[in-house]
Motif scaffolding. Sequence first.
Motif, short mmCIF file in Angstrom:
data_model
loop_
_atom_site.label_atom_id
_atom_site.label_comp_id
_atom_site.label_asym_id
_atom_site.label_seq_id
_atom_site.Cartn_x
_atom_site.Cartn_y
_atom_site.Cartn_z
N THR A 128 81.27 -0.84 153.55
CA THR A 128 81.42 -2.29 153.41
C THR A 128 82.81 -2.75 153.83
O THR A 128 83.22 -3.86 153.50
CB THR A 128 81.14 -2.74 151.97
OG1 THR A 128 82.06 -2.09 151.10
CG2 THR A 128 79.71 -2.44 151.58
N THR A 129 83.54 -1.90 154.54
CA THR A 129 84.86 -2.30 155.02
C THR A 129 84.79 -2.62 156.49
O THR A 129 84.35 -1.81 157.29
CB THR A 129 85.90 -1.18 154.78
OG1 THR A 129 85.90 -0.87 153.40
CG2 THR A 129 87.27 -1.62 155.22
N GLU B 248 86.97 -6.77 153.11
CA GLU B 248 85.70 -6.35 152.54
C GLU B 248 84.56 -7.18 153.09
O GLU B 248 84.69 -8.39 153.28
CB GLU B 248 85.72 -6.51 151.02
CG GLU B 248 84.46 -6.00 150.39
CD GLU B 248 84.46 -6.11 148.88
OE1 GLU B 248 83.42 -5.82 148.30
OE2 GLU B 248 85.49 -6.49 148.32
#
Length: 101
Positions: A4-5, A15
Amino acid sequence: MPDTTDTGGSGVGEERLPLGFADLYASPGDHIGHFYQTAEEWKELLIPFLQKGMQAGEKCVYFMEPGSRWEELREGLADAGGDVDGAIASGQLVLDEGRGD
């Protein structure tokens, strides 16, 4: 679990947030729009999307034409386990007709 980065673009290391459907993510500040052709497609996308935001404690705002499927949306969210009345009363969920002002 998907990463999720976000490592690209102007938001390096920012994020990304799951949208709740189709394993799609967005970064804070992104604008999201969706076109649909059927009422079923509308429900299949919108209800999980709003439910995911409500579960995460996020403020959810949805604009829809006056007289549209408000009750259908409320019932779908309730059936998915959402406290629709509580979310509306607290201001977490805002359902608005989008009057243009």
